[in-house]
Structures are given as structure tokens and as C-alpha cells.
Design a protein around this motif. Structure first.
Motif, mmCIF file in Angstrom:
data_model
loop_
_atom_site.group_PDB
_atom_site.id
_atom_site.type_symbol
_atom_site.label_atom_id
_atom_site.label_comp_id
_atom_site.label_asym_id
_atom_site.label_seq_id
_atom_site.Cartn_x
_atom_site.Cartn_y
_atom_site.Cartn_z
ATOM 1 N N MET A 61 0.848 -1.190 0.000
ATOM 2 C CA MET A 61 0.000 0.000 0.000
ATOM 3 C C MET A 61 0.890 1.249 0.000
ATOM 4 O O MET A 61 1.896 1.300 0.697
ATOM 5 C CB MET A 61 -0.908 -0.005 1.221
ATOM 6 C CG MET A 61 -1.864 1.166 1.252
ATOM 7 S SD MET A 61 -3.159 1.002 2.476
ATOM 8 C CE MET A 61 -2.470 1.944 3.795
ATOM 9 N N ILE A 62 0.485 2.222 -0.760
ATOM 10 C CA ILE A 62 1.217 3.483 -0.846
ATOM 11 C C ILE A 62 0.895 4.328 0.383
ATOM 12 O O ILE A 62 -0.262 4.454 0.780
ATOM 13 C CB ILE A 62 0.838 4.242 -2.132
ATOM 14 C CG1 ILE A 62 1.221 3.407 -3.355
ATOM 15 C CG2 ILE A 62 1.509 5.601 -2.186
ATOM 16 C CD1 ILE A 62 0.702 3.953 -4.653
ATOM 17 N N ASP A 63 1.915 4.898 0.978
ATOM 18 C CA ASP A 63 1.734 5.763 2.139
ATOM 19 C C ASP A 63 1.523 7.201 1.647
ATOM 20 O O ASP A 63 2.388 7.774 0.985
ATOM 21 C CB ASP A 63 2.968 5.687 3.029
ATOM 22 C CG ASP A 63 2.880 6.572 4.249
ATOM 23 O OD1 ASP A 63 1.781 7.100 4.547
ATOM 24 O OD2 ASP A 63 3.913 6.746 4.916
ATOM 25 N N PHE A 64 0.363 7.748 1.952
ATOM 26 C CA PHE A 64 0.019 9.102 1.527
ATOM 27 C C PHE A 64 0.169 10.127 2.647
ATOM 28 O O PHE A 64 -0.172 11.285 2.468
ATOM 29 C CB PHE A 64 -1.421 9.137 1.003
ATOM 30 C CG PHE A 64 -1.611 8.405 -0.290
ATOM 31 C CD1 PHE A 64 -1.422 9.046 -1.502
ATOM 32 C CD2 PHE A 64 -1.975 7.066 -0.298
ATOM 33 C CE1 PHE A 64 -1.590 8.364 -2.700
ATOM 34 C CE2 PHE A 64 -2.153 6.378 -1.491
ATOM 35 C CZ PHE A 64 -1.955 7.035 -2.692
ATOM 36 N N SER A 65 0.674 9.708 3.813
ATOM 37 C CA SER A 65 0.689 10.595 4.978
ATOM 38 C C SER A 65 1.453 11.892 4.744
ATOM 39 O O SER A 65 1.077 12.935 5.276
ATOM 40 C CB SER A 65 1.242 9.865 6.208
ATOM 41 O OG SER A 65 2.566 9.429 5.980
ATOM 42 N N GLU A 66 2.505 11.851 3.932
ATOM 43 C CA GLU A 66 3.277 13.078 3.714
ATOM 44 C C GLU A 66 2.519 14.120 2.885
ATOM 45 O O GLU A 66 2.948 15.263 2.785
ATOM 46 C CB GLU A 66 4.613 12.759 3.058
ATOM 47 C CG GLU A 66 4.505 12.256 1.634
ATOM 48 C CD GLU A 66 5.853 11.888 1.054
ATOM 49 O OE1 GLU A 66 6.548 12.806 0.569
ATOM 50 O OE2 GLU A 66 6.189 10.704 1.090
ATOM 51 N N TYR A 67 1.408 13.741 2.295
ATOM 52 C CA TYR A 67 0.605 14.667 1.484
ATOM 53 C C TYR A 67 -0.577 15.243 2.254
ATOM 54 O O TYR A 67 -1.295 16.082 1.732
ATOM 55 C CB TYR A 67 0.117 13.968 0.214
ATOM 56 C CG TYR A 67 1.252 13.468 -0.637
ATOM 57 C CD1 TYR A 67 2.007 14.347 -1.405
ATOM 58 C CD2 TYR A 67 1.591 12.128 -0.639
ATOM 59 C CE1 TYR A 67 3.074 13.890 -2.169
ATOM 60 C CE2 TYR A 67 2.655 11.655 -1.407
ATOM 61 C CZ TYR A 67 3.391 12.540 -2.159
ATOM 62 O OH TYR A 67 4.442 12.092 -2.918
ATOM 63 N N ILE A 68 -0.770 14.779 3.477
ATOM 64 C CA ILE A 68 -1.867 15.281 4.305
ATOM 65 C C ILE A 68 -1.437 16.601 4.943
ATOM 66 O O ILE A 68 -0.324 16.725 5.455
ATOM 67 C CB ILE A 68 -2.254 14.254 5.385
ATOM 68 C CG1 ILE A 68 -2.792 12.987 4.712
ATOM 69 C CG2 ILE A 68 -3.285 14.829 6.355
ATOM 70 C CD1 ILE A 68 -3.001 11.825 5.655
ATOM 71 N N GLY A 69 -2.329 17.591 4.885
ATOM 72 C CA GLY A 69 -2.053 18.874 5.513
ATOM 73 C C GLY A 69 -1.455 19.932 4.603
ATOM 74 O O GLY A 69 -1.144 21.030 5.056
ATOM 75 N N ILE A 70 -1.305 19.629 3.312
ATOM 76 C CA ILE A 70 -0.822 20.649 2.379
ATOM 77 C C ILE A 70 -1.936 21.686 2.221
ATOM 78 O O ILE A 70 -3.078 21.336 1.937
ATOM 79 C CB ILE A 70 -0.454 20.027 1.011
ATOM 80 C CG1 ILE A 70 0.735 19.063 1.171
ATOM 81 C CG2 ILE A 70 -0.134 21.121 -0.013
ATOM 82 C CD1 ILE A 70 1.068 18.270 -0.085
ATOM 83 N N PRO A 71 -1.634 22.951 2.419
ATOM 84 C CA PRO A 71 -2.680 23.976 2.335
ATOM 85 C C PRO A 71 -3.296 24.058 0.932
ATOM 86 O O PRO A 71 -2.601 23.861 -0.069
ATOM 87 C CB PRO A 71 -1.953 25.286 2.652
ATOM 88 C CG PRO A 71 -0.650 24.893 3.254
ATOM 89 C CD PRO A 71 -0.326 23.533 2.745
ATOM 90 N N PHE A 72 -4.586 24.373 0.890
ATOM 91 C CA PHE A 72 -5.225 24.607 -0.397
ATOM 92 C C PHE A 72 -4.722 25.930 -0.951
ATOM 93 O O PHE A 72 -4.672 26.939 -0.249
ATOM 94 C CB PHE A 72 -6.758 24.668 -0.276
ATOM 95 C CG PHE A 72 -7.406 24.980 -1.592
ATOM 96 C CD1 PHE A 72 -7.668 23.970 -2.499
ATOM 97 C CD2 PHE A 72 -7.706 26.285 -1.949
ATOM 98 C CE1 PHE A 72 -8.234 24.250 -3.734
ATOM 99 C CE2 PHE A 72 -8.272 26.582 -3.178
ATOM 100 C CZ PHE A 72 -8.540 25.554 -4.067
ATOM 101 N N GLN A 73 -4.364 25.914 -2.227
ATOM 102 C CA GLN A 73 -3.998 27.137 -2.938
ATOM 103 C C GLN A 73 -4.436 26.963 -4.381
ATOM 104 O O GLN A 73 -3.960 26.063 -5.077
ATOM 105 C CB GLN A 73 -2.494 27.373 -2.876
ATOM 106 C CG GLN A 73 -2.074 28.626 -3.614
ATOM 107 C CD GLN A 73 -0.560 28.807 -3.590
ATOM 108 O OE1 GLN A 73 0.127 28.294 -2.721
ATOM 109 N NE2 GLN A 73 -0.063 29.536 -4.554
ATOM 110 N N ALA A 74 -5.345 27.811 -4.835
ATOM 111 C CA ALA A 74 -5.804 27.741 -6.218
ATOM 112 C C ALA A 74 -4.615 27.886 -7.151
ATOM 113 O O ALA A 74 -3.812 28.808 -7.005
ATOM 114 C CB ALA A 74 -6.836 28.828 -6.501
ATOM 115 N N GLY A 75 -4.456 26.949 -8.068
ATOM 116 C CA GLY A 75 -3.345 26.966 -9.000
ATOM 117 C C GLY A 75 -2.044 26.441 -8.423
ATOM 118 O O GLY A 75 -1.042 26.369 -9.126
ATOM 119 N N GLY A 76 -2.053 26.047 -7.141
ATOM 120 C CA GLY A 76 -0.841 25.559 -6.487
ATOM 121 C C GLY A 76 -0.398 24.213 -7.027
ATOM 122 O O GLY A 76 -1.213 23.386 -7.421
#
Length: 127
Positions: free
Chosen positions: A1-16
Motif C-alpha cells: 500500500m502506498i503511504d500518503f501521509s506526507e501529502y496530508i495537511g498541504i494547504p489549499f492554494q488555487a493553482g498551487g
């Protein structure tokens, strides 16, 4: 299984497009690039809502995608509101997606919640 934990908590930014801030397509692109080495195209046409641009990339074949009925990890899930595509997430495991939505940091959430389930346009796998 791929660990996605490092992608949790990235702020929303339109166009980011990076860890400093992402929109829904930017998060999908970031994960595909870092985890699979696949460089998904950026979208243009900022006069259209975000999900419509992401949907166009899938539906107009600018990246090779196939519709699937049984989603697996790393498949895209596309959502519609008011009959128009407006959001995209990435399947973590069947039933759960990681996504970035306006006003929220990226998170893992069930796409089977009534809010999302009724809006699913389809699931897509990059080839």
C-alpha cells in the motif's frame, strides 16, 4: 500500500502545484510525479472552473485515461456539481480518497459519504 501521509495537511492554494500549496489537480499531479514518475499536464483556461479544466484533461484525452468501474489506489475520482465537473481526488484505497478542497488542507476522506457519493462522475486510471 502506498503511504500518503506526507501529502496530508498541504494547504489549499488555487493553482498551487507543490507542497507549499495545491489545488485538487495540483495535488494529483504532485503525487503522480513523486510516486510514479508521471508528469501529468498542467491545465490552462483559467476562465473555466477548476474541475472543468481537470475533467477536460481526462475527458478530452490530453492524458491517456480509461474509465474504470472498480477503483484502485492511484485512480482519479471526478466529481460533478450542478451537472459540471468541479473536483478531483485520488483513490487511496477503495472507499477513501486524498484531495484538496477550497478552505481545507489536503486530507483523506471517504468518497462514499453522501456529500461526495451523489456527485461522483466516474473513476479514471492513467495508462
Amino acid at each position: 500500500m502506498i503511504d500518503f501521509s506526507e501529502y496530508i495537511g498541504i494547504p489549499f492554494q488555487a493553482g498551487g502545484r507543490d507542497r507549499c500549496g495545491c489545488d485538487c489537480w495540483g495535488l494529483l499531479r504532485l503525487i503522480y510525479k513523486e510516486r510514479l514518475g508521471v508528469d501529468l499536464p498542467a491545465y490552462t483556461g483559467y476562465d473555466r472552473p477548476l474541475g472543468e479544466r481537470a475533467a477536460a484533461l481526462i475527458q478530452e484525452g490530453r492524458t491517456e485515461w480509461e474509465a474504470v468501474s472498480r477503483p484502485e489506489p492511484m485512480d482519479a475520482v471526478l466529481f460533478k456539481v450542478g451537472g459540471r465537473p468541479n473536483h478531483i481526488g485520488l483513490v487511496v484505497v477503495p472507499g477513501l480518497m486524498i484531495h484538496s478542497a477550497t478552505g481545507k488542507d489536503s486530507c483523506i476522506e471517504s468518497y462514499n459519504r453522501p456529500l461526495w457519493r451523489s456527485r461522483i462522475e466516474g473513476f479514471y486510471r492513467a495508462r
